[in-house]
Design an enzyme around this catalytic site. Structure first.
Site, PDB file in Angstrom:
ATOM      1  N   HIS A   1       0.851  -1.182   0.000  1.00  0.00           N
ATOM      2  CA  HIS A   1       0.000   0.000   0.000  1.00  0.00           C
ATOM      3  C   HIS A   1       0.891   1.239   0.000  1.00  0.00           C
ATOM      4  CE1 HIS A   1      -3.969  -1.889   1.684  1.00  0.00           C
ATOM      5  NE2 HIS A   1      -3.382  -2.666   0.789  1.00  0.00           N
TER       6      HIS A   1
ATOM      7  N   GLU B   1       1.008   3.887   1.845  1.00  0.00           N
ATOM      8  CA  GLU B   1       1.530   4.311   3.138  1.00  0.00           C
ATOM      9  C   GLU B   1       2.694   3.427   3.594  1.00  0.00           C
ATOM     10  OE1 GLU B   1      -3.057   4.452   3.666  1.00  0.00           O
ATOM     11  OE2 GLU B   1      -1.604   3.531   2.300  1.00  0.00           O
TER      12      GLU B   1
ATOM     13  N   CYS C   1      -2.356  -0.284   7.400  1.00  0.00           N
ATOM     14  CA  CYS C   1      -1.579   0.951   7.298  1.00  0.00           C
ATOM     15  C   CYS C   1      -1.696   1.789   8.567  1.00  0.00           C
ATOM     16  CB  CYS C   1      -2.036   1.751   6.089  1.00  0.00           C
ATOM     17  SG  CYS C   1      -1.699   0.913   4.517  1.00  0.00           S
TER      18      CYS C   1
ATOM     19  N   CYS D   1      -6.145   1.940   5.812  1.00  0.00           N
ATOM     20  CA  CYS D   1      -6.822   0.724   6.244  1.00  0.00           C
ATOM     21  C   CYS D   1      -6.231   0.286   7.585  1.00  0.00           C
ATOM     22  CB  CYS D   1      -6.646  -0.379   5.203  1.00  0.00           C
ATOM     23  SG  CYS D   1      -4.929  -0.935   5.034  1.00  0.00           S
TER      24      CYS D   1
END
Length: 217
Positions: A124, A126, A157, A154
């Protein structure tokens, strides 16, 4: 919007991180979230005052940084699309961009979703930004840093942000299906954890949401 605290709470003295009185975070706070500029607030920057009119306010700075994150979301992976051997460079990932800034405002690292590109479920935006910043700084603790991302993080993260000791999280669009910074969960402000980043939601939310809508058409 009034610049003073609610009730009889006095404003804190000037100094520290400036808090723009028109900051959208003041309108986006949710139950249990400390309001910027109030006494007794939890998290970094509790000694902040109002912004100096002659200086760049928090709202303007966050919007500037978010535009950089949107740019990353649109332009794609930093390597230009060259994935692992056998990967299809034409495969598109959901356009989410993240930028990590140091305490002095220096851009430390960027990240964009690369799950499809790399086949890595943890890739992801992040997480990639955190990994790259830690490698650049030579340490896993990213205290004093600000993570700016175009979509609400999410659970994975959000947990990574807490574990990395990131001081501030700024995000654009809310994610009602998987969001863990106030939508479905509020991982980063869970009082049972030993670190709680300061959160500023909804910065350039319309632009961030429009980018996602265009991708899923």
């Amino acid at each position: 919007m009034r610049s003073e605290s609610a009730g009889d709470e006095p404003l804190l003295p000037l100094g520290g991180e400036p808090a723009d009185a028109t900051d959208p975070a003041l309108e986006g706070v949710r139950p249990g979230q400390p309001t910027p500029g109030r006494i007794g607030r939890v998290g970094p920057g509790a000694d902040e005052g109002l912004a100096d009119p002659g200086e760049l306010g928090r709202r303007q700075r966050h919007e500037l940084w978010m535009r950089r994150a949107l740019e990353i979301a649109v332009t794609g992976p930093a390597d230009g699309g060259a994935g692992p051997a056998g990967a299809d460079a034409a495969v598109e990932d959901i356009p989410v961009g993240a930028v990590l800034y140091g305490a002095d405002g220096t851009e430390l690292a960027i990240g964009r979703n690369e799950r499809e590109l790399t086949g890595d479920p943890t890739a992801h935006a992040e997480v990639l930004a955190l990994r790259r910043a830690a490698e650049r700084l030579g340490r896993w603790r990213l205290d004093g840093c600000t993570l700016v991302v175009t979509l609400e993080p999410c659970t994975m993260c959000a947990g990574a942000l807490v574990l990395a000791r990131v001081s501030t999280v700024v995000f654009g669009a809310w994610e009602p299906k998987t969001g863990a910074v106030g939508s479905l969960w509020d991982v980063v402000r869970d009082r049972r954890l030993n670190h709680r980043p300061e959160v500023y939601p909804g910065v350039l939310a319309n632009e961030s949401a429009a980018l996602l809508r265009a991708f899923f058409r």
